[in-house]
Design a protein around this motif. Structure first.
Motif, PDB file in Angstrom:
ATOM      1  N   MET A  59      56.807   3.079  41.429  1.00  0.00           N
ATOM      2  CA  MET A  59      56.114   3.576  42.274  1.00  0.00           C
ATOM      3  C   MET A  59      55.190   4.906  42.148  1.00  0.00           C
ATOM      4  SD  MET A  59      56.155   3.969  46.794  1.00  0.00           S
ATOM      5  CE  MET A  59      54.917   4.166  47.444  1.00  0.00           C
ATOM      6  N   LYS A  60      53.686   4.810  42.236  1.00  0.00           N
ATOM      7  CA  LYS A  60      53.373   6.381  41.774  1.00  0.00           C
ATOM      8  C   LYS A  60      53.365   7.276  43.289  1.00  0.00           C
ATOM      9  CE  LYS A  60      51.191   3.010  38.929  1.00  0.00           C
ATOM     10  NZ  LYS A  60      51.449   1.297  38.792  1.00  0.00           N
ATOM     11  N   PRO A  61      53.446   8.665  42.337  1.00  0.00           N
ATOM     12  CA  PRO A  61      53.658   9.892  42.642  1.00  0.00           C
ATOM     13  C   PRO A  61      52.100   9.811  43.888  1.00  0.00           C
ATOM     14  CG  PRO A  61      54.224  10.207  40.962  1.00  0.00           C
ATOM     15  CD  PRO A  61      53.742   8.985  40.853  1.00  0.00           C
ATOM     16  N   LYS A  62      52.542   9.904  45.432  1.00  0.00           N
ATOM     17  CA  LYS A  62      51.243  10.114  45.685  1.00  0.00           C
ATOM     18  C   LYS A  62      49.956  11.523  45.256  1.00  0.00           C
ATOM     19  CE  LYS A  62      50.135   9.763  50.963  1.00  0.00           C
ATOM     20  NZ  LYS A  62      51.109   9.591  52.189  1.00  0.00           N
ATOM     21  N   SER A  63      50.934  11.911  44.929  1.00  0.00           N
ATOM     22  CA  SER A  63      50.063  13.498  44.623  1.00  0.00           C
ATOM     23  C   SER A  63      48.541  12.819  42.752  1.00  0.00           C
ATOM     24  CB  SER A  63      50.435  14.612  44.373  1.00  0.00           C
ATOM     25  OG  SER A  63      51.444  14.345  43.307  1.00  0.00           O
ATOM     26  N   TYR A  64      49.210  11.791  42.353  1.00  0.00           N
ATOM     27  CA  TYR A  64      48.693  11.276  41.775  1.00  0.00           C
ATOM     28  C   TYR A  64      47.753  10.712  42.012  1.00  0.00           C
ATOM     29  CZ  TYR A  64      48.418   9.952  36.473  1.00  0.00           C
ATOM     30  OH  TYR A  64      47.519   9.638  35.687  1.00  0.00           O
ATOM     31  N   LEU A  65      47.980   9.745  42.942  1.00  0.00           N
ATOM     32  CA  LEU A  65      47.396   8.517  43.521  1.00  0.00           C
ATOM     33  C   LEU A  65      46.758   9.563  44.590  1.00  0.00           C
ATOM     34  CD1 LEU A  65      49.634   6.324  44.227  1.00  0.00           C
ATOM     35  CD2 LEU A  65      47.736   5.687  42.515  1.00  0.00           C
ATOM     36  N   LYS A  66      46.359  10.851  44.618  1.00  0.00           N
ATOM     37  CA  LYS A  66      45.459  11.619  45.287  1.00  0.00           C
ATOM     38  C   LYS A  66      44.310  11.854  44.590  1.00  0.00           C
ATOM     39  CE  LYS A  66      44.585  15.218  48.874  1.00  0.00           C
ATOM     40  NZ  LYS A  66      45.581  16.075  49.521  1.00  0.00           N
ATOM     41  N   LEU A  67      44.662  12.472  43.344  1.00  0.00           N
ATOM     42  CA  LEU A  67      44.160  13.040  41.965  1.00  0.00           C
ATOM     43  C   LEU A  67      42.757  11.167  41.905  1.00  0.00           C
ATOM     44  CD1 LEU A  67      42.944  15.690  40.218  1.00  0.00           C
ATOM     45  CD2 LEU A  67      45.310  14.230  39.003  1.00  0.00           C
ATOM     46  N   ILE A  68      43.694  10.681  41.354  1.00  0.00           N
ATOM     47  CA  ILE A  68      42.874   9.343  41.300  1.00  0.00           C
ATOM     48  C   ILE A  68      41.834   8.612  41.771  1.00  0.00           C
ATOM     49  CG2 ILE A  68      42.999   7.185  40.249  1.00  0.00           C
ATOM     50  CD1 ILE A  68      45.715   7.470  39.230  1.00  0.00           C
ATOM     51  N   SER A  69      42.298   9.109  43.446  1.00  0.00           N
ATOM     52  CA  SER A  69      41.264   8.775  43.899  1.00  0.00           C
ATOM     53  C   SER A  69      40.182  10.228  44.116  1.00  0.00           C
ATOM     54  CB  SER A  69      41.673   9.148  45.433  1.00  0.00           C
ATOM     55  OG  SER A  69      42.044   7.985  45.558  1.00  0.00           O
ATOM     56  N   ARG A  70      40.569  11.208  44.095  1.00  0.00           N
ATOM     57  CA  ARG A  70      39.389  11.960  43.582  1.00  0.00           C
ATOM     58  C   ARG A  70      38.345  12.217  42.722  1.00  0.00           C
ATOM     59  NH1 ARG A  70      40.981  17.857  44.636  1.00  0.00           N
ATOM     60  NH2 ARG A  70      38.789  18.317  44.891  1.00  0.00           N
ATOM     61  N   PHE A  71      39.251  11.464  41.686  1.00  0.00           N
ATOM     62  CA  PHE A  71      38.899  11.585  40.391  1.00  0.00           C
ATOM     63  C   PHE A  71      37.993  10.502  40.498  1.00  0.00           C
ATOM     64  CE2 PHE A  71      38.547   9.440  35.599  1.00  0.00           C
ATOM     65  CZ  PHE A  71      37.967  10.377  35.306  1.00  0.00           C
ATOM     66  N   LEU A  72      37.890   9.475  40.843  1.00  0.00           N
ATOM     67  CA  LEU A  72      36.981   8.036  40.833  1.00  0.00           C
ATOM     68  C   LEU A  72      35.875   8.216  41.607  1.00  0.00           C
ATOM     69  CD1 LEU A  72      39.327   5.174  41.799  1.00  0.00           C
ATOM     70  CD2 LEU A  72      37.944   5.502  39.721  1.00  0.00           C
ATOM     71  N   SER A  73      35.593   9.324  42.037  1.00  0.00           N
ATOM     72  CA  SER A  73      34.420   9.571  43.480  1.00  0.00           C
ATOM     73  C   SER A  73      34.073   9.239  43.807  1.00  0.00           C
ATOM     74  CB  SER A  73      33.560  10.589  42.389  1.00  0.00           C
ATOM     75  OG  SER A  73      32.529  11.286  42.721  1.00  0.00           O
ATOM     76  N   ILE A  74      34.498   8.106  44.824  1.00  0.00           N
ATOM     77  CA  ILE A  74      33.702   7.168  46.124  1.00  0.00           C
ATOM     78  C   ILE A  74      34.433   7.741  46.964  1.00  0.00           C
ATOM     79  CG2 ILE A  74      33.791   4.836  46.657  1.00  0.00           C
ATOM     80  CD1 ILE A  74      34.672   4.093  44.151  1.00  0.00           C
ATOM     81  N   SER A  75      33.198   7.842  47.874  1.00  0.00           N
ATOM     82  CA  SER A  75      34.168   8.061  48.977  1.00  0.00           C
ATOM     83  C   SER A  75      34.085   7.438  50.244  1.00  0.00           C
ATOM     84  CB  SER A  75      32.332   8.805  49.882  1.00  0.00           C
ATOM     85  OG  SER A  75      31.410   8.296  50.512  1.00  0.00           O
ATOM     86  N   GLY A  76      34.725   6.986  51.124  1.00  0.00           N
ATOM     87  CA  GLY A  76      36.050   6.430  52.452  1.00  0.00           C
ATOM     88  C   GLY A  76      37.126   5.571  51.486  1.00  0.00           C
ATOM     89  N   ILE A  77      36.572   6.013  50.918  1.00  0.00           N
ATOM     90  CA  ILE A  77      38.423   4.743  49.836  1.00  0.00           C
ATOM     91  C   ILE A  77      39.460   6.455  49.375  1.00  0.00           C
ATOM     92  CG2 ILE A  77      36.769   3.000  49.744  1.00  0.00           C
ATOM     93  CD1 ILE A  77      38.780   4.721  45.917  1.00  0.00           C
ATOM     94  N   TRP A  78      40.880   5.296  49.645  1.00  0.00           N
ATOM     95  CA  TRP A  78      41.751   6.313  48.473  1.00  0.00           C
ATOM     96  C   TRP A  78      42.003   5.233  47.540  1.00  0.00           C
ATOM     97  CZ3 TRP A  78      47.221   5.047  49.524  1.00  0.00           C
ATOM     98  CH2 TRP A  78      47.215   3.766  50.334  1.00  0.00           C
TER      99      TRP A  78
END
Length: 152
Positions: free
Chosen positions: A1-20
């Motif tokens: 399982m990937k660390p939550k902080s890492y997934l949050k960083l990827i979410s910000r990096f993708l820069s698509i509003s309204g998703i994680w």
């Protein structure tokens, strides 16, 4: 399982509003697949404009996004189907980043159309592992205003 902080960083990096990003996989010879989840629990009914949180179905499919370095990027999108609490009609939520009935993001389409402006459809299709028909659809959507008009 990937660390939550890492997934949050990827979410910000993708820069698509309204998703994680809830997960990802790196598939040899294919690319990176990011599994997206909506942040909002509700959607607005297009029939009566009421908000609904009654999800009746989840439709998951892959859409192509902008490449990351030399890797193709695919987003596993969940386009949910709702039943309206007010008018009782069923509707599919709209996503800001991908048009209905398309298997690529809007920003990917803008990227491809920008390449066509500097080249031709056949070369762009070959360079991006697309069919000429797919590139032509993107160009046609752009002409009809279905993608943002800012081509960079």
């Amino acid at each position: 399982m990937k660390p939550k902080s890492y997934l949050k960083l990827i979410s910000r990096f993708l820069s698509i509003s309204g998703i994680w990003v809830s997960d990802y996989q790196i598939l040899d010879g294919i690319g990176i697949v990011f599994k997206l989840e909506p942040q909002a629990e509700r959607a607005t009914c297009p029939h009566c404009q009421a908000t609904s949180e009654r999800v009746t179905q989840n439709h998951r499919y892959l859409v192509k996004d902008l490449p990351l370095s030399t890797h193709s990027v695919y987003l596993q999108v969940n386009r949910r189907q709702f039943t309206c609490n007010c008018c009782q009609k069923t509707f599919t939520e709209e996503l800001d980043y991908v048009n209905l009935y398309r298997n690529y993001t809007r920003r990917f389409a803008v990227h491809i159309v920008g390449q066509v402006l500097d080249s031709n459809i056949e070369y762009v299709a070959q360079r991006n592992s697309l069919s000429k028909a797919e590139v032509q659809i993107m160009v046609n959507d752009f002409k009809q205003g279905l993608t943002p008009s800012t081509v960079s």
